[in-house]
Design a protein around this motif. Structure first.
Motif, short mmCIF file in Angstrom:
data_model
loop_
_atom_site.label_atom_id
_atom_site.label_comp_id
_atom_site.label_asym_id
_atom_site.label_seq_id
_atom_site.Cartn_x
_atom_site.Cartn_y
_atom_site.Cartn_z
N LEU A 189 23.10 48.45 -119.09
CA LEU A 189 22.01 47.83 -118.33
C LEU A 189 21.81 48.51 -116.99
CD1 LEU A 189 19.93 45.52 -118.35
CD2 LEU A 189 21.63 44.10 -117.20
N MET A 190 22.89 48.98 -116.38
CA MET A 190 22.78 49.66 -115.09
C MET A 190 22.49 51.14 -115.26
SD MET A 190 25.42 49.62 -111.86
CE MET A 190 24.84 50.10 -110.22
N LEU A 191 22.99 51.73 -116.33
CA LEU A 191 22.87 53.17 -116.51
C LEU A 191 21.41 53.62 -116.62
CD1 LEU A 191 23.92 56.02 -117.09
CD2 LEU A 191 24.17 55.35 -119.50
N PHE A 192 20.64 52.97 -117.50
CA PHE A 192 19.27 53.43 -117.75
C PHE A 192 18.37 53.33 -116.52
CE2 PHE A 192 20.76 52.46 -122.11
CZ PHE A 192 20.55 53.70 -122.67
N PRO A 193 18.38 52.21 -115.79
CA PRO A 193 17.57 52.18 -114.56
C PRO A 193 17.98 53.22 -113.53
CG PRO A 193 18.19 49.97 -115.22
CD PRO A 193 18.97 50.91 -116.08
N LEU A 194 19.29 53.46 -113.41
CA LEU A 194 19.76 54.48 -112.46
C LEU A 194 19.23 55.86 -112.84
CD1 LEU A 194 23.50 53.55 -111.72
CD2 LEU A 194 21.54 53.28 -110.21
N VAL A 195 19.34 56.20 -114.11
CA VAL A 195 18.86 57.51 -114.57
C VAL A 195 17.36 57.65 -114.34
CG1 VAL A 195 18.50 58.95 -116.61
CG2 VAL A 195 20.72 57.85 -116.24
N ILE A 196 16.60 56.61 -114.68
CA ILE A 196 15.14 56.66 -114.53
C ILE A 196 14.75 56.73 -113.06
CG2 ILE A 196 13.03 55.32 -114.85
CD1 ILE A 196 14.23 54.36 -117.52
#
Length: 228
Positions: free
Chosen positions: A176-183
């Protein structure tokens, strides 16, 4: 960058973080929220969506703090090593170590007996691939020397920003945290040049307007001197 464009970048990145988390949150944590959709609990769906957006805004702020911290560190690195090539080499080595540590230390701390190493490697590969894609597009915007700094930021800084949930190692929160950080990180590093260019254009227009407004005053002064 002008304050107006900085605010635009800030709030646009916030929007990306909030919406990404709001949408992906239902997918990643479907086992928890599927009952809301099955029984058409509109109120629960909306309240959960708003909560996920709020969490995404926090992730976005973390991303932005990390980005501006990296910009500062990058300037220090260039100043210390006095060579972009040498500093890029250092960043490349640190990127390799960060990926290795992400695999090794997570496996050592959280792996269960007889658990495979593959999921830990797969997560690191995902971050590496995302970093390589963003770094490629970044290098296409201008100098090719920006490839390694962009890769370093997308890999090392993302991992550092990701540490709070990595320590907990709760699977749904990890993703859940990984994808928003990458984007959010990708958006910032790719869009910053456009906002800088827009700021330069706005300054040029303002300077042109000031020059035009000052021109009549200058002409009047010169005419008065001639009369005297």
């Amino acid at each position: 960058m002008t304050s107006r464009n900085w605010v635009r970048l800030f709030f646009t990145t916030l929007a990306w973080g909030g919406l990404t988390t709001g949408v992906l949150g239902f997918i990643i944590r479907w086992s928890e929220f599927q009952d809301y959709f099955i029984h058409f609990k509109i109120g629960s769906i909306l309240s959960t969506f708003i909560w996920l957006i709020g969490v995404g805004l926090i992730f976005s702020v973390i991303s932005q703090v990390g980005y501006f911290a990296y910009l500062t560190i990058h300037q220090f690195g260039l100043g210390i090593f006095r060579s972009a090539t040498l500093w890029n080499g250092v960043q490349l080595v640190l990127t390799i170590f960060a990926l290795f540590d992400l695999i090794y230390f997570r496996f050592e701390k959280f792996a269960k007996p007889n658990e495979s190493l593959v999921p830990y490697i797969a997560l690191a590969i995902f971050i590496l691939i995302a970093g390589l894609i963003v770094a490629y597009f970044k290098s296409q915007q201008g100098k090719r020397t920006t490839f390694i700094p962009a890769l370093f930021f997308m890999v090392v800084v993302t991992i550092l920003e990701w540490i709070p949930v990595l320590r907990v190692n709760e699977k749904s929160w990890v993703y859940l945290m990984l994808f928003p950080l990458v984007i959010c990180n990708a958006y910032q590093i790719l869009m910053l040049p456009k906002y800088l260019k827009r700021s330069e254009e706005e300054r040029a227009i303002l300077n042109e307007k000031k020059n035009k407004s000052n021109a009549p005053t200058t002409a009047k002064k010169s005419n008065n001197k001639k009369k005297k």
